[in-house]
Design a protein around this motif. Sequence first.
Motif, PDB file in Angstrom:
ATOM      1  N   VAL A  23       0.848  -1.189   0.000  1.00  9.85           N
ATOM      2  CA  VAL A  23       0.000   0.000   0.000  1.00  9.85           C
ATOM      3  C   VAL A  23       0.885   1.242   0.000  1.00  9.85           C
ATOM      4  O   VAL A  23       2.091   1.155   0.235  1.00  9.85           O
ATOM      5  N   LEU A  24       0.270   2.398  -0.245  1.00  9.80           N
ATOM      6  CA  LEU A  24       1.045   3.621  -0.370  1.00  9.80           C
ATOM      7  C   LEU A  24       0.354   4.791   0.320  1.00  9.80           C
ATOM      8  O   LEU A  24      -0.854   4.966   0.171  1.00  9.80           O
ATOM      9  N   ASP A  25       1.146   5.549   1.067  1.00  7.64           N
ATOM     10  CA  ASP A  25       0.710   6.848   1.580  1.00  7.64           C
ATOM     11  C   ASP A  25       1.559   7.879   0.859  1.00  7.64           C
ATOM     12  O   ASP A  25       2.740   8.034   1.159  1.00  7.64           O
ATOM     13  N   ARG A  35       0.317   4.934   9.662  1.00  5.33           N
ATOM     14  CA  ARG A  35       0.145   4.013  10.795  1.00  5.33           C
ATOM     15  C   ARG A  35      -1.041   3.082  10.564  1.00  5.33           C
ATOM     16  O   ARG A  35      -0.953   1.873  10.808  1.00  5.33           O
ATOM     17  N   PHE A  36      -2.155   3.644  10.090  1.00  6.66           N
ATOM     18  CA  PHE A  36      -3.334   2.814   9.865  1.00  6.66           C
ATOM     19  C   PHE A  36      -3.065   1.765   8.794  1.00  6.66           C
ATOM     20  O   PHE A  36      -3.420   0.588   8.955  1.00  6.66           O
ATOM     21  N   LEU A  37      -2.441   2.159   7.703  1.00  2.75           N
ATOM     22  CA  LEU A  37      -2.097   1.202   6.652  1.00  2.75           C
ATOM     23  C   LEU A  37      -1.190   0.101   7.196  1.00  2.75           C
ATOM     24  O   LEU A  37      -1.375  -1.081   6.889  1.00  2.75           O
ATOM     25  N   ALA A  38      -0.215   0.476   8.021  1.00  5.21           N
ATOM     26  CA  ALA A  38       0.736  -0.494   8.579  1.00  5.21           C
ATOM     27  C   ALA A  38       0.029  -1.526   9.457  1.00  5.21           C
ATOM     28  O   ALA A  38       0.439  -2.693   9.504  1.00  5.21           O
ATOM     29  N   ALA A  44       4.276  -9.278   6.806  1.00  5.78           N
ATOM     30  CA  ALA A  44       4.905  -9.470   5.500  1.00  5.78           C
ATOM     31  C   ALA A  44       4.446  -8.434   4.473  1.00  5.78           C
ATOM     32  O   ALA A  44       4.938  -8.426   3.348  1.00  5.78           O
ATOM     33  N   GLY A  45       3.527  -7.552   4.842  1.00  5.05           N
ATOM     34  CA  GLY A  45       3.082  -6.503   3.935  1.00  5.05           C
ATOM     35  C   GLY A  45       4.058  -5.341   3.926  1.00  5.05           C
ATOM     36  O   GLY A  45       5.054  -5.331   4.640  1.00  5.05           O
ATOM     37  N   LYS A  46       3.742  -4.358   3.104  1.00  2.00           N
ATOM     38  CA  LYS A  46       4.659  -3.226   2.952  1.00  2.00           C
ATOM     39  C   LYS A  46       3.863  -1.942   2.744  1.00  2.00           C
ATOM     40  O   LYS A  46       2.903  -1.917   1.968  1.00  2.00           O
ATOM     41  N   VAL A  73       7.027  -0.469   7.235  1.00  2.00           N
ATOM     42  CA  VAL A  73       6.964   0.787   6.480  1.00  2.00           C
ATOM     43  C   VAL A  73       8.326   1.150   5.908  1.00  2.00           C
ATOM     44  O   VAL A  73       9.340   1.115   6.607  1.00  2.00           O
ATOM     45  N   THR A  74       8.327   1.500   4.637  1.00  2.00           N
ATOM     46  CA  THR A  74       9.489   2.134   4.030  1.00  2.00           C
ATOM     47  C   THR A  74       9.162   3.617   3.976  1.00  2.00           C
ATOM     48  O   THR A  74       8.323   4.055   3.184  1.00  2.00           O
ATOM     49  N   LEU A  75       9.778   4.373   4.874  1.00  2.00           N
ATOM     50  CA  LEU A  75       9.515   5.805   4.989  1.00  2.00           C
ATOM     51  C   LEU A  75      10.545   6.544   4.145  1.00  2.00           C
ATOM     52  O   LEU A  75      11.735   6.519   4.438  1.00  2.00           O
ATOM     53  N   LEU A  76      10.067   7.177   3.089  1.00  2.00           N
ATOM     54  CA  LEU A  76      10.940   7.892   2.164  1.00  2.00           C
ATOM     55  C   LEU A  76      10.834   9.383   2.438  1.00  2.00           C
ATOM     56  O   LEU A  76       9.746   9.943   2.375  1.00  2.00           O
ATOM     57  N   GLY A  77      11.926  10.012   2.753  1.00  2.00           N
ATOM     58  CA  GLY A  77      11.951  11.435   3.067  1.00  2.00           C
ATOM     59  C   GLY A  77      12.026  12.283   1.810  1.00  2.00           C
ATOM     60  O   GLY A  77      12.992  13.021   1.614  1.00  2.00           O
ATOM     61  N   LYS A  78      11.016  12.174   0.974  1.00  2.00           N
ATOM     62  CA  LYS A  78      10.963  12.922  -0.288  1.00  2.00           C
ATOM     63  C   LYS A  78       9.554  12.851  -0.842  1.00  2.00           C
ATOM     64  O   LYS A  78       8.718  12.104  -0.345  1.00  2.00           O
TER      65      LYS A  78
END
Length: 173
Positions: A23-25, A35-38, A44-46, A73-78
């Motif tokens: 999923v994507l925020d 947080r809700f998506l996570a 095993a999700g992302k 979560v892969t938190l991308l600072g961009k």
Amino acid sequence: MILTSNTFTHQLIEQTVKINDIVLDGTTANGINTRFLATRVGNAGKVLSYATTKDNANAAAASLFMSGLSDRVTLLGKTLDDQFINELGSQNQISVAIFDYSDDAKNVNDRPANYLQQISYVLPRLTHGGLLIVKFEQVPEAWHEYKNNLLEADYSQASYITRFVQTDVIERI
């Protein structure tokens, strides 16, 4: 009972996202959607989460850590850009993507000029039955034009309007 835009959005996400989904925020802001998506994707999700400011990234990272959800979560600072496919993975698809330009995410004034381009990167990467959710306090005219140009054979659309927020949902058919 009339649902708030945030409750409506989270109910849609809850009904759509399955364990192990990607999923994507696209607009992390206060991190509430990340947080809700996570919580929905399981271990095993992302979740790909794009935080446009260092403050947003730090706040979201701290919240995820305190919730025990950092590893999902892969938190991308961009901002989301043309590297999106590489960040997602060339063979991966998304079950839900959210772009929240409302006060629900404390992001009402942070809509980038290229938000339609960002959405255009994401829309074709939705799974069949996948949802793109976009929330606005003030709906830009360009958004109406963009939605009207989507092929009805490929996408179904609906809107939920509360006193302050319009939530548009686009489902890939």
